[in-house]
Design an enzyme around this catalytic site. Sequence first.
Site, mmCIF file in Angstrom:
data_model
loop_
_atom_site.group_PDB
_atom_site.id
_atom_site.type_symbol
_atom_site.label_atom_id
_atom_site.label_comp_id
_atom_site.label_asym_id
_atom_site.label_seq_id
_atom_site.Cartn_x
_atom_site.Cartn_y
_atom_site.Cartn_z
ATOM 1 N N GLU A 91 71.587 48.130 43.278
ATOM 2 C CA GLU A 91 71.606 48.766 44.599
ATOM 3 C C GLU A 91 73.025 48.733 45.162
ATOM 4 O O GLU A 91 73.884 47.970 44.709
ATOM 5 C CB GLU A 91 70.653 48.048 45.553
ATOM 6 C CG GLU A 91 70.995 46.585 45.767
ATOM 7 C CD GLU A 91 70.492 46.054 47.094
ATOM 8 O OE1 GLU A 91 70.849 46.649 48.111
ATOM 9 O OE2 GLU A 91 69.774 45.040 47.095
ATOM 10 N N LYS A 106 63.172 37.720 51.068
ATOM 11 C CA LYS A 106 64.042 37.046 52.026
ATOM 12 C C LYS A 106 63.252 35.997 52.803
ATOM 13 O O LYS A 106 62.165 36.267 53.310
ATOM 14 C CB LYS A 106 64.682 38.066 52.955
ATOM 15 C CG LYS A 106 65.608 39.033 52.234
ATOM 16 C CD LYS A 106 66.203 40.051 53.188
ATOM 17 C CE LYS A 106 67.200 40.957 52.465
ATOM 18 N NZ LYS A 106 66.573 41.840 51.471
#
Length: 301
Positions: free
Chosen positions: A22, A156
């Site tokens: 990414e 996360k």
Amino acid sequence: MLVVSEEVREALAAHRPVVALESTIIAHGLPRPRNLQVALELETAVRQEGAVPATIAVLDGEPRVGLDKEQLERVANEDAMRKLGHRDLPLAVATGASGATTVSATALLAARAGVRVFATGGLGGVHREWTLTQDESADLGLLARTRITVVCAGVKSILDVPATLQRLETLGVAVAGYATARFPGFYLSDSGHPVDWTLESPDEVSAVMRAQDALDGPESALIVANPVPEAEQLDPELHARVLADALHACEAEGVTGQAVTPFLLDYLVRHTDGASLSANLAAVRGNVRLAGRIAAAWAGA
């Protein structure tokens, strides 16, 4: 419309290993000039594992799979570089915009190009207080309908980890720990939650990928949850204390919606003296190297 670099195109045609990367971490995740240094480092790490890196971004309305050094420099240095999820891609293409791709956009474009393995840091997921906000990352829904293997360090840790795991189960997205029976927590080696499946080698991951294709089931992803090494994780006590403070600060300042995640991540970096960023980069480096080995096993299957 999808522009695949010559190197990536030739590797795919020859069934050589390719790893998608990414670009959000380059444009929005790190300060300059460290962001470009890390981008080049990650591509080098992929090559050291015998695979071809395919960093993905949209430049001047063209979705690109595989960037050259000049294009990486654009992503790293242009102030107008947007942050693009998969929902933003048609808008960016139609308006000629440039942007870095998030997990969902990267996974979609990689799969469209025929790249099967994707390395990132941590996935998005279900946000805390979801019952009030209904805030859930677009990553989850996209991965439920995209056949790609994502090597990540879990989700996360600022998110609701058990709710995210439950949501992935509901969506039918396969999750396996890599050499661990515990689900990693991005900055932490162990989020405190188990995984149902453990894979011990790139060959085992490749075998699961082959089984996905053979079974011809829903076009969903395989998440390979690779923990950051304990020696490089963020100190768990520091993480717990600073995250609690960050959540209180977020509420006190009235931060809501899409602004919550960047607020919390920035708070963690500032109040851990950069230790959270170091743990983040350690996780990404490990994921990129493992993804290279998985891609090699897949290409040789």
